[in-house]
Enzyme design. Sequence first.
Site, PDB file in Angstrom:
ATOM      1  N   GLY A  69      26.792  69.459  39.366  1.00 29.28           N
ATOM      2  CA  GLY A  69      26.378  70.801  39.253  1.00 29.28           C
ATOM      3  C   GLY A  69      24.891  70.711  39.100  1.00 29.28           C
ATOM      4  O   GLY A  69      24.243  69.618  38.545  1.00 29.28           O
ATOM      5  N   GLU A 140      28.151  62.140  32.182  1.00 26.10           N
ATOM      6  CA  GLU A 140      27.403  63.276  31.553  1.00 26.10           C
ATOM      7  C   GLU A 140      27.333  62.965  30.218  1.00 26.10           C
ATOM      8  O   GLU A 140      26.358  63.436  29.592  1.00 26.10           O
ATOM      9  CB  GLU A 140      28.449  64.545  31.711  1.00 26.10           C
ATOM     10  CG  GLU A 140      28.571  65.349  32.756  1.00 26.10           C
ATOM     11  CD  GLU A 140      29.773  64.520  33.921  1.00 26.10           C
ATOM     12  OE1 GLU A 140      29.969  65.185  34.685  1.00 26.10           O
ATOM     13  OE2 GLU A 140      30.118  63.249  33.434  1.00 26.10           O
ATOM     14  N   ASP A 148      33.202  67.468  32.703  1.00 22.75           N
ATOM     15  CA  ASP A 148      33.693  68.713  32.706  1.00 22.75           C
ATOM     16  C   ASP A 148      34.808  69.203  33.876  1.00 22.75           C
ATOM     17  O   ASP A 148      35.144  68.169  34.114  1.00 22.75           O
ATOM     18  CB  ASP A 148      32.523  69.768  32.119  1.00 22.75           C
ATOM     19  CG  ASP A 148      31.351  69.756  33.329  1.00 22.75           C
ATOM     20  OD1 ASP A 148      31.427  68.749  33.996  1.00 22.75           O
ATOM     21  OD2 ASP A 148      30.769  70.666  33.267  1.00 22.75           O
TER      22      ASP A 148
END
Length: 437
Positions: A69, A140, A148
């Site tokens: 993302g 992450e 996630d």
Amino acid sequence: MTKSYNSEVLTSEIFNTKYLILNRPKALNSLTGPMLAVMGKKLQEWDNSKDCNNIIVKSSTKKSFCAGGDVVQTVKGQEHGTLGSILFFVREYEINHIFATTKKPVVAIIEGITMGGGVGASMHFPFRVATENTLLAMPETQIGLFPDVGASFFLSRIGSELGAYLGLTGTRLKGADVLYSGFATHLVNSKDISSLEIKLQQAKTSSYEETNAILEQFSQKTDDYKNNYPYSLSKYLDAINRCFCYNTVGEILHALEREQEEKVWAKDTLKTLNSMSPSSLAVTLELIRRGKSMSIKQCLDMEGQVASKIITTNDYIQGVTELLITKTKNPKFDPPTVDKLDLGFIKKKYFEDYDERFRLEFKNSIDYHEYPHGEYTLPSETSIVEHVSKLGQTLSNEQIVERFDKMYNGKIGIKEKVWNVLQRTRKHHQKNLLSKL
């Protein structure tokens, strides 16, 4: 014919095959809100179309399927308030649920870099095709975030303690590693991808069985399942299970310090973990442990709550800024070390204080505790051991391998994985017997 609903996500149709093509190459296809919205909308549309036999999700470049993302924008956007940044994650997880519940056969071709949100944009689909060029990771914790996009669901189910290890360390998987770890369902040579797509375009039905048969036809084969297991983590799996079986990061670090059989690996792993955000490590481990007993909806909603709180923290802003924006690579995490963590505070802040504003609004009612298409993925080590334990002592290892081969309809890779698990299990048994002498 190729259409552009958003220049960063192209759609096309060839016969009854529909395409979603990620097309943001300069940013390695990092996902934005509009990109995710297009993907969700088209999947819902095609899922209800009689003119769709299968869907291919791929990149316009071989360099990267999707690097994740666009977290940089979620930090820069906080200059104008945090709500928009929080909603980016919430909406992403809602669309991850669409990915996880699309009924038509979806084939994600994960060639090149596949990280973070890119794993979420592939792992929930029934078919994931890796090549020798695939580089996959969930890194992450390095930027003060957590794995996630549904990782609390899939990392808690890929077998033994592998998910905890990959989620905490962000270890990169390449090529065959992606298949044998359970992230890919098939491994295909990069030069054969175009031919594979042509075969998928010629599919006569929308059945999973036909799609799987086509993918198996192109999958890379090995000649000797007993001596050719191209999985780089296989020699460390026992150490991973020994060291990552605990429920706190502190205990994991202590186990790594005590590790005797794989000392070099343990030292390197300690170094990696000590470079991550301590708070992110604790949050990640808690997510994976909780996710094991939760449904896909519960996991995604839990992640939405955690994301709504973590992206405003010092560690997230420091991690993204230092590693991705200024690239000075010197984040100041708070607390700076695992021994300074307040685990009670972390559990209350991230897992007990529910914020109704960020409850996920799912687009359909489908929910489950195990992927409904799991038979197309190689079984996890846990499921292999559980099944073998029910067979008793009457079968030889070769007979057990043949039984699994039949159960999985000759799936490429099944013999290699089962044989490796059996050999390691026998080694453990022999050690236990010797220790009692």
